[in-house]
Design a protein around this motif. Structure first.
Motif, PDB file in Angstrom:
ATOM      1  N   GLU A   1      25.689  65.330  61.002  1.00  0.00           N
ATOM      2  CA  GLU A   1      26.987  64.673  61.099  1.00  0.00           C
ATOM      3  C   GLU A   1      27.003  63.500  62.068  1.00  0.00           C
TER       4      GLU A   1
ATOM      5  N   ASN B   1      29.706  60.420  61.494  1.00  0.00           N
ATOM      6  CA  ASN B   1      30.805  60.077  62.400  1.00  0.00           C
ATOM      7  C   ASN B   1      30.659  58.669  62.985  1.00  0.00           C
TER       8      ASN B   1
ATOM      9  N   LYS C   1      37.743  61.296  54.873  1.00  0.00           N
ATOM     10  CA  LYS C   1      37.806  60.931  56.293  1.00  0.00           C
ATOM     11  C   LYS C   1      38.230  59.465  56.459  1.00  0.00           C
TER      12      LYS C   1
END
Length: 474
Positions: free
Chosen positions: A382, A386, A437
């Motif tokens: 991740e 991110n 997201k």
């Protein structure tokens, strides 16, 4: 009675003053009355003349008839009226015109000459400069003209453009150089400068272009170096170039106030000029032992170092780089990938934004978005997920990447996701998470999120399909 009047006139001729065609004025009336009084007095005194008062009255009536006939003939001049010997009016044989004004407005010759053609062959009249379609040749000079000057025949007239002074030079040449930074056409700049009378300001063109390039981008400095190379010869001489760079070196203390890195940049311009052979190879050596300014010494040292490195294989002609849309697409893609990898290692968003601006390709930012999402799909973990989200959010808020470029980058991923899924089996799942997201942090809108493709799952026998396996749908 007419016969008696004629016999009397022959015997006693009347003076011309008594038969005048003009109207009788007050003095004439007074003179005539004096004559009558004289005649009366002569009759009283016994000195009577041979004329009678009746015959004088008839002469006056005849003169009055002549005046009336003359007055009427001015109105009806086309009828050809005349007066006979006995005073009777004789009518002419010509036909009277339909309107009294027709004769007055007639522009034909009244002398009875010519063939009735228009005056000057149709080239006359008010506001007319000649016949339509007539081309005038060179006018011959009349030597008999009192204003004739023999010295004027050998005169050659040319358009004289006054030379530009310092103030007009900056106002005229600065827009030309700034416009050149946009189109990059050196031939157009050469044509515009050739139309100007630069005069003694000719050597100021390179210094002005370099001073403007110091405050511009690297791509503009590359364009300035190309401009100086193309102007040397057709417009500027080598001596103009040397005097211009001498002026730049003298003004370095002032240029440093606006551009702190001016000495290094000027040194690169000098090295590039020597490499392009618009400055002599001994230009730098000519300053040895004669430099007191530290900024001038730094610029010359920088130029000397670059020239020594060029002997080892360094290409000075590419020291500024190629900016903007002049770069090949493959090179731009490689630089964007290097930028993303460096950002993943360092995590410096400001540095990534600065590097993206330095590429000077705002029309190609959709490729940056595409490569960033592909890196997310091919990564594990991740961290990259991110960090790329944070970078895209920062670029969107700062408007470095516009909404249109961001949308085009996502749409390209939607179109190529089927091919990406061949190498990355979980590409659909990761893309759906990344799009959700992106919507949550307001990088994209709902319409773009709804366009995201999803992979249909397989359905088996246990779900009531009679043993038939459904194919994948996209």
């Amino acid at each position: 009675m007419a016969t008696d009047c004629e016999a009397w006139l022959n015997a006693n001729p009347v003076e011309a003053e008594d038969l005048s065609d003009s109207f009788v004025s007050g003095d004439e009336d007074h003179g005539r009355s004096a004559i009558c009084n004289k005649n009366i007095n002569s009759e009283i005194n016994g000195n009577w003349l041979s004329s009678s008062s009746n015959s004088i009255h008839e002469a006056r009536l005849k003169a009055k008839a002549k005046r009336r006939l003359r007055k009427n003939s001015s109105r009806d001049s086309g009828r050809g009226d005349s007066l006979s010997e006995n005073g009777d009016v004789v009518r002419g044989t010509s036909v009277a015109p339909t309107s009294p004004k027709s004769k007055l407005l007639d522009r034909k010759s009244r002398q009875g000459k010519g063939r009735g053609l228009p005056k000057k062959g149709g080239a006359g009249g008010k506001g007319v400069w000649g016949r339509s379609g007539e081309v005038y040749g060179p006018e011959e000079v009349d030597q008999k003209d009192p204003n004739y000057d023999e010295a004027q025949e050998n005169c050659v007239y040319e358009t004289v453009v006054p030379p530009l002074n310092e103030r007009d030079f900056e106002k005229t040449v600065t827009p030309i150089v700034q416009e050149y930074f946009e189109h990059g056409d050196t031939n157009e700049v050469a044509e515009l400068l050739a139309e100007l009378n630069l005069g003694p300001m000719r050597s100021e063109v390179p210094s002005l272009a370099v001073s403007l390039a110091l405050e511009a981008k690297a791509s503009h400095r590359e364009l300035t170096s190309r401009l100086l190379t193309d102007l040397c010869g057709p417009v500027l001489s080598h001596s103009d170039m040397e005097s211009s760079f001498d002026k730049i070196l003298r003004e370095l203390p002032e240029l440093v106030l606006d551009t702190p890195g001016a000495p290094q940049l000027v040194g690169q311009f000098i090295a590039r000029a020597v490499s392009d052979q618009i400055l002599s190879k001994g230009y730098i050596e000519g300053y040895k032992g004669r430099v007191d300014c530290e900024y001038t010494r730094a610029a010359l040292d920088r130029a000397a170092v670059l020239l020594k490195m060029s002997l080892g294989g360094l290409r000075i002609d590419s020291q500024w780089g190629t900016g903007g849309g002049q770069r090949p697409v493959i090179q731009l893609i490689k630089e964007m990938n290097l930028l993303l990898k460096e950002y993943i290692l360092s995590g410096d968003i400001k540095e990534a934004e600065r590097c993206l601006r330095d590429l000077e390709v705002p029309h190609f930012h959709h490729e940056f978005v595409y490569e960033a999402i592909v890196m997310v799909l091919e990564s594990k973990g991740e961290k990259t997920f991110n960090m790329v989200l944070q970078l895209l959010k920062s670029l969107s808020l700062s408007s470095i990447i516009t909404v249109d470029q961001m949308r085009r980058g996502y749409e390209r991923i939607y179109m190529d996701i089927a091919e990406i899924n061949i190498d990355v089996p979980r590409a659909y799942f990761i893309l759906e998470q990344f799009v959700d997201k992106s919507l949550s942090i307001e990088v994209i809108d709902v319409k773009l999120r709804d366009l995201c493709p999803c992979r249909g799952r397989k359905r088996f026998v246990s779900e009531g399909d009679g043993g038939v396996v459904k194919l994948e749908s996209y």
